[in-house]
Design a protein around this motif. Structure first.
Motif: not given
Lengths: 472, 747, 141
Positions: A98-104, A154, A208-210
């Motif tokens: 899990q990334l810091d911003d909640g993306v799994r 993404q 990078k989440v976009d």
């Protein structure tokens, strides 16, 4: 999300445990080109990668980040070195982070054939197939309306490594627009060649989440088989292989905004696009049967369906009613093939046979959530080995009693699969078994024996009966 | 077939002297008999398979669907669960105590067959057992009829009777493959019971009496028509007693049958204490008492002189009659014995049902029979039938009295109710076989002529020429008579095949038709719609439809119904009838009260299918008028000139009823505003068919035969739906106007 | 079932007491006839009774059944409640049924029918009785 706090905490703990400290480091993406193909019910993502080993040691593993919606529905993951016509060994990491911003996330791990020395580059072509298409947008459409799908993926590369140059393209049959949820506006993408170009980026940082939100027209049904039960009966006596498939099918596409009106449907049937099958509902299913198949049948839970036709090796089924978005249709089809089409004996031992059947024969452009494929070997056959080219959930062996099985019953091998799609029909299941001449003849002899016993007992009973009456 | 049996016989009489030769001939006869019998059974089974060959292995019509569903339940659960089965998926919200209100014989038998076949390594699908059940039992019926007729006349007549019953359309009509109904097994049991009964009467054996009793029990467990046996056997005994033919044999046969049959029949939950309470069973009880008196009288008769005995009998008979009749009236009056049921009354007075119980009259098989049907169902047997009865009169043995009683009673009842044609058919076959075999006995017997020839040859010379002329005439007459009857037999077989194929082999769930390019295709609208219901509605959805379709919806669509073909609650049926004949808002209230979510109507106007709901509409109106005469009036649905019209001349009540609206919704638009209803031959225009506010078309089958409507949920603001739909229409127009530019922008 | 027995009794009773009805002379002859018939039958029955021991046993059994049935009927009439109706019915019918079967057997023993020997009659009788008792037991619950 109004979940109980304790539940949230416990899941968090689980995730913490799952986050094994794999630190995919040591690479840098020199070039990261991604092409998303949304023409089908499933999605294909192609990665054209040029990666450089920036670490200090030679390494053999490259990690490809897979977001949740991909790895949850992942059906196939392949990779090859650029210009080499052989697949690399690759698998999906069993777990998620899990990334810091909640993306799994999870990872697809590509095993390179030889270690790549520091500073060297390698070119990899990877393909990810997953059973998810866009969601209907809007969710309800009129009967003769166009279906649009909204698809999220993404935008900039999501990779555990730093990316120097990257691009994203979308392959679609219809124009693709980028959707801005805030302003509720659509921005059409430019077409270059056969693909729509989203954008190009340089120097993208790792993880990078976009998100990209896009909308496109898709006037085809999104056929989904929730459950497939495929039974294959091998008979040496009849010298046939019999197939029987039970489908639980639905359409994930847009639902009707009103009830189904036959009047409108009949009007729509005059439409040329309907006649070509370019509609959001499925009124015709094309099954891809093996050559030389005979004795096809098409039934459902209330009996035979007469509307089917075989043209060449395809079986065209017209379900009892068109399958609109959110509608269900369960049906069974079956056919018979000669034994020699699928079974061959070993040259050195003619009591050992190799069965070689296709994985699927289902309709085109369809995804399968769950498939259970059972192979019934003749009674008293001995299972030696099985081979399946794609990852499976479970495989089990047991017996099933059928007509005139007085002994042990048919040996039944069951393979369970998840997330299959139509194009996997090229894959084949191999089953190796031993079936002796002895057991071939045992069956009719047993049956004859039982009949004889039955007749004898009948005669004995009759004579006993007579005695009783004469005594009286 | 008859030819084979007779040739065997001629051979036998030709070799009477040599005993070895005779033994061989007897053996040959047995072999021939078995062969003939085998071919009869094959003919019986195969002629019933037209439906499977032409269509598929499917359960037919309406009632069989319930039996099939019940059998599936029995196979999936234990027998005790089955007997205690409370079905909450029918007669919503009442439910039905199914286990206690059905005849379990049929289901139990097929479940037993299913288990047996599984045991011997044949895991056949229960559906196929149900489909093949009737043909298989037709074979057994042929055997029982053979045995029965053997006891009436001889094995020659027996084989003929077996051949007749195997292919006679009157019996095939209820026993083709897929017609999985109680009658399929009941006729077999009827014949079996009668066979044992005749044997018991002839031999005076307790064993056969017991067998007859047990078969009677089986029959009771299988069909409501068992009452026929309950009355026929006592009637037979009564006739014999009146004819002064009391014997110890009769006493033994009747008593064992009655005692064992009665107590055993009370084991069936649906029958319960009826055998001692209902008037339908009283004749059996009365004869039971009477025969005891006769036994006593017989004992006394042996002791006293004839004259005195006559006086004694006369006096005691009068006393007994008075006491018995008074007792019966008293018990009925006190309510200890149930009075005769409505169906029973309708047997005597054809108009009874029409006046008092429309629900019974509305069933087509309760209508009086049309005369051509007799010929249609039994061909030339129908005119051999009286001849056979007459021949039986000629030598009036005890068992002949039985057949005569059977034929007289049954002929009358068949005239009243089409359904009972089925019970008449076996006796037609038996008597016709008796008559025909008598004819063949005489006219197919060439042995005399052949022997004469032998003698003449031995003598040789002139005499031969002389007797030629005298010999030729009997031969010609014999040849003509037997030839014409063999020709009739041929016609009969032809007729049976034709009738079976054209009239009785349609599953009525699937209808045959042909496409414009000449190929045959199937109209499969019922299953299309039922399957749609099954697949695309919630599992606990309640479907309102006229009761005819209740069993099919339960069996094929697997959804809860309000009413079904087990018409046990007239009021509930009337509720559905009322809803369908009411205007929308009223119907909405009624249906919502019963949690209905879908309404299903049949509409044949597009393809000209006559059995649709608009044609049954009058019955719905009549039945609900019987309960709510002030709300539903049949008169309102007819025009001033008394016509039943559905076009622009239809009455407002008619046009406002949801049945009308649902049937024709969107129909005129299909043909551009004016369409012809091909059933009623009237023109429907767009203006005739009002809009539906409370209902929404959910599904319509390919040929528009089945139309399913979903009831709209009430608006959350609580507005009446007519306003809501008007408002939303206005709104949606506005919205559409706003939207359009947006769409253009997108594309 | 109950009725049949009463009818039977009624018949017997009418044999002895029907002299009450009818005109005097006619009634006189009728009652004389009845008396004579009654006497003769009784005599003949007595002969049978003395002649065969098996018949004696059989008749005693039949009498016992009649008594048993009557007691049950009386009991139900006295307590004016037939609540486990099936139990009563089973009990009563088994008496009547067995009685009737006995009578059948008796008829066959006194004058054997053709094709049914005495031994066979007994065998058949036992089968029928077994069936009867099984069904009644099942009915009692």
């Amino acid at each position: 999300m109004r979940l109980p706090l304790s539940w949230a905490l416990s899941t968090l703990l689980v995730f913490c445990q799952l986050v094994v400290s794999i630190t995919p480091e040591g690479w840098e993406n020199v070039q990261f080109d991604r092409i998303v193909d949304v023409r089908s019910t499933y999605t294909v993502e192609t990665y054209e990668l040029t990666a450089k080993n920036t670490g200090s040691e030679a390494t053999t593993q490259y990690y490809l980040a897979l977001p949740e919606r991909v790895f949850q529905n992942l059906s196939m993951f392949t990779a090859a070195l650029h210009g080499v016509d052989a697949f690399l060994n690759c698998y999906v990491y069993d777990g998620e982070t899990q990334l810091d911003d909640g993306v799994r996330l999870s990872y697809g791990i590509i095993e390179l054939p030889s270690p790549v020395a520091p500073g060297k580059e390698v070119q990899i072509a990877a393909k990810v197939f997953y059973n998810e298409a866009g969601l209907p947008y809007p969710e309800h459409i009129p009967l003769n309306g166009d279906q649009q799908l909204r698809f999220q993926t993404q935008r900039q590369p999501l990779s555990p490594y730093f990316t120097e140059k990257s691009s994203l393209q979308v392959i679609s049959n219809t124009p693709v627009s980028e959707y801005d949820a805030k302003t509720d506006t659509l921005q059409e993408l430019n077409k270059e060649g056969n693909a729509f170009v989203v954008d190009q980026w340089e120097n993208v940082s790792p993880f990078k989440v976009d998100e990209l939100d896009m909308v496109y027209k898709h006037n085809l049904p999104l056929k989904e088989v929730i459950n497939l039960q495929r039974d294959i009966w091998v008979s040496h006596w009849a010298s046939t292989v019999q197939f029987q498939e039970y489908y639980e099918m639905t359409n994930k596409g847009a639902k009707l905004d009103k009830g189904f009106s036959r009047l409108e449907y009949m009007k729509a049937s005059q439409n040329q696009m309907t006649q070509l099958g370019m509609t959001p509902f499925a009124s015709l299913l094309e099954m891809n049967l093996p050559d030389e198949s005979t004795e096809q049948f098409f039934t459902d839970k209330v009996g035979m369906v007469s509307t089917y036709e075989k043209l060449g090796s395809s079986l065209f089924l017209r379900p009892r009613f068109p399958i609109f978005g959110g509608w269900f249709y369960n049906f069974t089809i079956g056919w018979t093939n000669p034994l020699e089409n699928f079974v061959s004996s070993y040259p050195d031992d003619n009591e050992v046979f190799l069965l070689n059947v296709p994985l699927l024969n289902g309709p085109k452009d369809t995804v399968y959530d769950h498939a259970s494929i059972s192979i019934f070997l003749p009674e008293n056959a001995e299972l030696l080995d099985t081979g399946v080219p794609i990852p499976l959930e479970t495989v089990s062996v047991d017996t099933e009693f059928s007509y005139f099985d007085f002994g042990t019953g048919h040996t039944k091998v069951t393979f369970q699969f998840k997330n299959l799609f139509t194009d996997m029909n090229k894959a084949e299941i191999l089953v190796k078994y031993r079936f002796t001449k002895n057991s071939l003849f045992r069956k009719p002899i047993t049956i004859a024996g039982y009949f004889f016993a039955l007749l004898m007992s009948f005669f004995v009973l009759k004579s006993i009966n007579l005695k009783v009456t004469s005594e009286n | 077939m008859s030819g084979k049996s007779t040739s065997a016989r001629t051979g036998a009489s030709g070799a009477q002297l040599q005993s070895e030769w005779a033994a061989a001939v007897a053996w040959m006869q047995t072999v021939l008999k078995v062969a003939v019998f085998g071919s009869i059974v094959v003919a019986a089974v195969s002629s019933r398979l037209f439906a499977v060959v032409n269509f598929e292995s499917i359960i037919h019509e309406f009632d069989p669907w319930f039996n099939y569903r019940a059998t599936k339940y029995l196979v999936e659960n234990s027998f005790y669960d089955f007997l205690n089965w409370f079905d909450d998926r029918t007669w919503y919200p009442l439910g039905r105590v199914t286990g206690g209100t059905l005849y379990p014989g049929l289901m139990t038998t097929s479940a037993a067959v299913w288990h047996l076949l599984r045991r011997v390594g044949l895991p056949v699908d229960i559906r196929n057992i149900c489909v093949m059940f009737a043909p298989a039992f037709a074979g057994v019926t042929a055997y029982c009829t053979y045995k029965l007729t053997c006891d009436i006349k001889d094995s020659r007549a027996g084989l003929l009777a077996a051949a007749f019953i195997a292919i006679v359309p009157g019996y095939i009509s209820r026993s083709v493959a897929g017609s999985y109904d109680n009658e399929a097994i009941a006729i077999t049991l009827l014949m079996l019971t009668f066979m044992f009964w005749i044997k018991a009467v002839k031999r005076g054996s307790i064993l056969f009496g017991t067998c007859a009793g047990l078969c009677y029990f089986y029959m009771v467990s299988a069909w409501g028509g068992y009452v026929f046996i309950t009355n026929l056997i006592p009637f037979h005994v009564f006739c014999l007693l009146l004819m002064g033919r009391y014997t110890a044999k009769l006493y033994i046969a009747y008593n064992t049958w009655f005692v064992i049959g009665t107590i055993a029949s009370m084991q069936i939950p649906f029958v319960g204490f009826l055998p001692i309470k209902s008037n339908d069973h009283m004749s059996a009880l009365g004869i039971f008492g009477l025969i005891q008196v006769f036994a006593l009288g017989q004992f006394i008769k042996q002791q006293v002189s004839y004259k005195k005995f006559k006086i004694i009998t006369a006096v005691s008979l009068v006393v007994m009659m008075v006491v018995g009749v008074l007792g019966l009236f008293a018990l009925t009056y006190m309510g200890l014995i149930a009075p005769w049921t409505g169906r029973f009354y309708s047997l005597w007075d054809t108009n009874y049902a029409r006046i008092h119980i429309p629900i019974i009259a509305s069933v087509s098989e309760h209508q009086p029979v049309a005369w051509p049907a007799f010929f249609f169902d039994s061909h030339f047997l129908i005119w051999l039938f009286p001849a056979g009865v007459f021949l039986l009169f000629m030598d009036l043995k005890d068992e002949h009295v039985f057949i005569i009683a059977y034929s007289v009673l049954c002929s009358y009842f068949t005239g009243v109710m089409v359904r009972l044609m089925l019970t008449l058919t076996p006796v037609i076959c038996i008597t016709a076989a008796v008559a025909l075999s008598k004819i063949f006995d005489i006219y197919l017997d060439f042995s005399q002529i052949l022997f004469q020839e032998d003698n003449d040859d031995a003598e040789g010379g002139k005499k031969n020429k002389k007797s030629e002329g005298a010999k030729i005439w009997p031969l010609v007459s014999k040849l003509v008579v037997s030839g014409s009857f063999i020709f009739y037999l041929y016609l009969f077989v032809y007729h049976c095949t034709w009738v079976t194929q054209t009239a009785y082999s349609s599953p009525s769930v699937v209808l045959p038709s042909s496409t414009p390019d000449g190929r045959t295709s199937l109209i499969d609208d019922y299953r299309e719609a039922y399957y749609w219901l099954r697949m695309n509605t919630p599992e606990d959805a309640k479907v309102a439809a006229w009761w005819d379709y209740g069993y099919q919806i339960g069996g094929m669509a697997d959804r809860t119904t309000l009413v079904d073909n087990n018409t046990w609650n007239n009021t509930h049926i009337a509720i559905v009838g009322k809803a369908l004949s009411s205007p929308e808002d009223r119907a909405y209230e009624i249906l919502k009260e019963h949690d209905v979510e879908y309404v299903l109507v049949m509409f044949g106007g597009l393809i000209g299918f006559g059995g649709d709901d608009l044609n049954k509409f009058l019955w719905m109106i009549r039945i609900s008028e019987g309960i709510w005469p002030e709300e539903i009036r049949e008169r309102d649905f007819f025009t001033d000139r008394g016509e039943y019209r559905v076009d622009s001349g239809a009455t407002p009540t008619m046009k406002n009823s949801i049945m009308y609206k649902m049937s024709y919704h969107g129909f005129p638009e299909l043909f551009g505003g004016e369409a012809q209803d091909r059933v009623r031959g009237q023109h429907i225009t767009q203006g005739d068919v009002g809009e539906l506010h409370y209902f929404e078309e959910a599904f319509t089958s390919t040929n528009w035969m089945v139309r399913i409507y979903k009831i709209r949920d009430l608006d959350n603001e609580g507005r009446p739906l007519s306003q809501v739909s008007a408002a939303t229409k206005a709104k949606s127009k506005r919205r559409a106007a706003q939207r359009r530019p947006q769409i253009e922008l997108r594309v | 079932m109950a009725k049949s027995i009463t009818v039977k009794k009624g018949a017997v009773a009418s044999g002895s007491s029907s002299s009450v009805e009818g005109g005097a002379a006619l009634a006189g002859t009728i009652s004389r006839d009845f008396k004579e018939a009654f006497r003769l039958s009784l005599a003949d029955y007595g002969k049978q009774w003395r002649a065969d021991r098996r018949l004696r046993a059989l008749d005693l059994f039949a009498l016992a059944l009649v008594v048993l049935g009557a007691v049950q009927l009386l009991f139900v009439a006295l307590i004016r409640d037939n609540f486990p109706f099936n139990a009563f019915l089973a009990g009563f019918i088994v008496c009547v049924g067995q009685f009737v079967l006995l009578m059948c057997l008796r008829l066959q023993l006194v004058a054997p029918l053709e094709g049914v020997s005495r031994g066979r009659a007994l065998g058949e009788f036992s089968i029928a009785s077994l069936v009867l008792h099984f069904v009644c037991l099942h009915f009692i619950n």
